[in-house]
Write an enzyme that holds these catalytic residues in place. Structure first.
Site, PDB file in Angstrom:
ATOM      1  N   TYR A 116      14.593 -16.390  17.430  1.00  0.00           N
ATOM      2  CA  TYR A 116      13.596 -16.675  16.396  1.00  0.00           C
ATOM      3  C   TYR A 116      12.528 -17.577  16.995  1.00  0.00           C
ATOM      4  O   TYR A 116      12.840 -18.540  17.696  1.00  0.00           O
ATOM      5  CB  TYR A 116      14.269 -17.374  15.206  1.00  0.00           C
ATOM      6  CG  TYR A 116      13.281 -17.807  14.141  1.00  0.00           C
ATOM      7  CD1 TYR A 116      12.973 -16.959  13.086  1.00  0.00           C
ATOM      8  CD2 TYR A 116      12.653 -19.050  14.214  1.00  0.00           C
ATOM      9  CE1 TYR A 116      12.056 -17.342  12.116  1.00  0.00           C
ATOM     10  CE2 TYR A 116      11.733 -19.437  13.250  1.00  0.00           C
ATOM     11  CZ  TYR A 116      11.445 -18.572  12.204  1.00  0.00           C
ATOM     12  OH  TYR A 116      10.533 -18.956  11.258  1.00  0.00           O
ATOM     13  N   GLU A 203       5.036 -16.069  12.821  1.00  0.00           N
ATOM     14  CA  GLU A 203       6.498 -16.008  12.887  1.00  0.00           C
ATOM     15  C   GLU A 203       6.916 -14.697  13.531  1.00  0.00           C
ATOM     16  O   GLU A 203       6.494 -13.632  13.082  1.00  0.00           O
ATOM     17  CB  GLU A 203       7.092 -16.102  11.480  1.00  0.00           C
ATOM     18  CG  GLU A 203       8.604 -16.156  11.484  1.00  0.00           C
ATOM     19  CD  GLU A 203       9.188 -16.078  10.078  1.00  0.00           C
ATOM     20  OE1 GLU A 203       8.892 -15.096   9.364  1.00  0.00           O
ATOM     21  OE2 GLU A 203       9.922 -17.000   9.693  1.00  0.00           O
TER      22      GLU A 203
END
Ligand code: ADP
Ligand code: MG
Length: 392
Positions: A116, A203
């Site tokens: 991530y 993101e």
């Protein structure tokens, strides 16, 4: 403002953030052609909507998953047929889901690790922060809740920028080993993109390491600072108003600060602080605001009329509270705007008006003389009480 994954890929390419080759398609035929153009066997078909959680989402037609791995152009076309024109429901869309108007066909890669990575503006420290986790591909909110120690943050000095030692530290913490150089390059490129494009958030969930040791950004969610968009006409052009709340799109066209909410009492207020206070006091007296709306310090009659129409266009709205403090604003201009709008649209629901300040006497007289069914209020509590009672 948000953009689609296929548009994010354009930015990735421009800033040399590695991501699998792909192409957008609006029809099954285009999907087939895109797959042929890619010329590889292993493909992925991805629904393009402004919401995450697509992989685990379900279409209202029963088709499972907004992200599908396929092995041929024919299968890509068939999957695209199932997705296009259908409504995809994911954890982030709410029950209404989102209509899929486009899909992206991309090369699929064989994943050995999912990470991530996000960069966002941290309001508390007023600087960018890089957020990483070894738990890529998962619901990051869940990771944050259950295993917060697995989320790492690196704060970046806004003037100094991302430093080499910080990149090394992140790579070390993620245990990137021999992939550190590639991951580091991706980090530098992404940070440059984030700053140059005035993003408020980028993101990538997941960044992957493939079995043949390549590092790719597989997903992309972007958020731009609306106040800086004028510097980026090419990014503004990516706006997809189909994905936005139609009430907010209409408000933006008239320079109104509007945010749609779920309640049934619409507010029309001048000044952001007063608008917040108005929502609070509606809540305090047991009501639920349908929106935040700041018409600004010097709204014109046209803007007030537009604001009124936007409010009435919301089927949930059962009553309206207008709360104006005339400082720069002339109360009579508001009064004229309200009357013009009410005459144009009819006034099918209760309207409570509280005016105070500059030219208030004339404003009140104008409203009273209009013959419209308007309830006048003396102060904010009085106004909130009256509108809450009127919608119940
Ligand atoms: P979402 O987060 O909306 O579900 P993603 O783009 O993250 O969408 O895709 C979901 C999952 O599908 C990813 O976590 C990844 O495992 C897989 N995936 C996505 N794109 C590719 C690709 N190009 N090749 C292989 N797998 C992929
Ligand atoms: Mg994802």
């Amino acid at each position: 403002m948000n953009i689609h994954e296929y548009q994010a890929k354009e930015l990735f390419d421009r800033f040399q953030v590695p991501s699998p080759k792909g192409k957008v398609a609006a029809t099954a035929k285009e999907a087939y052609d895109a797959a042929k153009w890619l010329g590889v066997k292993h493909l992925v078909v991805k629904a393009q909507v402004h919401a995450g959680g697509r992989g685990k989402g379900t279409f209202k037609n029963g088709f499972k998953g907004g992200v599908h791995l396929v092995e041929s152009a024919e299968s890509a076309r068939d999957v695209a047929t199932q997705m296009l024109g259908e409504v995809l429901v994911t954890k982030q869309t709410g029950d209404d889901g989102r209509l899929v108007r486009k899909v992206m066909i991309a090369e699929s890669v064989t994943i050995s690790r999912e990470l991530y990575l996000a960069i966002l503006m941290d309001r508390e420290t007023s600087q960018p922060v890089i957020v990483v986790s070894t738990e890529g591909g998962m619901d990051i909110e869940e990771v944050a809740e259950k295993t917060p120690e697995k989320i790492l943050r690196e704060y970046i000095h806004p003037l100094a920028g991302l430093q080499a030692y910080q990149v090394r530290k992140i790579c070390h913490n993620l245990d990137m080993g021999t992939n550190a150089r590639q991951f580091g390059r991706l980090l530098h490129s992404l940070y440059k993109l984030f700053i140059d494009c005035d993003c408020s958030m980028v993101e990538i969930n997941p960044v992957v390491v493939t079995t043949d040791d390549h590092v790719y950004a597989l997903d992309a969610k972007f958020n731009f600072d609306d106040n800086a968009l004028y510097r980026h006409p090419e990014i503004s052009a990516m706006r997809d108003t189909d994905e936005e709340d139609p009430r907010e799109v209409a408000a933006a066209a008239h320079d109104l600060n509007y945010i749609g909410l779920d309640g049934n009492i619409a507010c029309l207020v001048n000044g952001a602080g007063l608008a917040m206070a108005t929502m609070d006091i509606i809540k305090h007296f047991g009501g639920d605001p349908a929106n935040f709306l700041d018409v600004g310090g010097g709204a014109s009659k046209e803007q007030v009329t537009a604001a009124f129409k936007i409010i009435l266009g919301d089927p949930n709205v059962k009553g309206i509270l207008i709360n104006i403090f005339g400082g720069i604003m002339d109360c009579n201009i508001i009064a004229e705007g309200v009357i013009a709008a009410a005459k144009e649209t009819g006034l099918p629901i209760p309207l409570v008006v509280r005016l105070e300040g500059n030219n208030v006497e004339l404003g009140k007289a104008t409203l009273a003389a209009s013959g419209l069914n308007i309830v006048s209020a003396d102060d904010m509590s009085d106004a909130a009480r009256k509108i809450v009672a009127a919608v119940q």
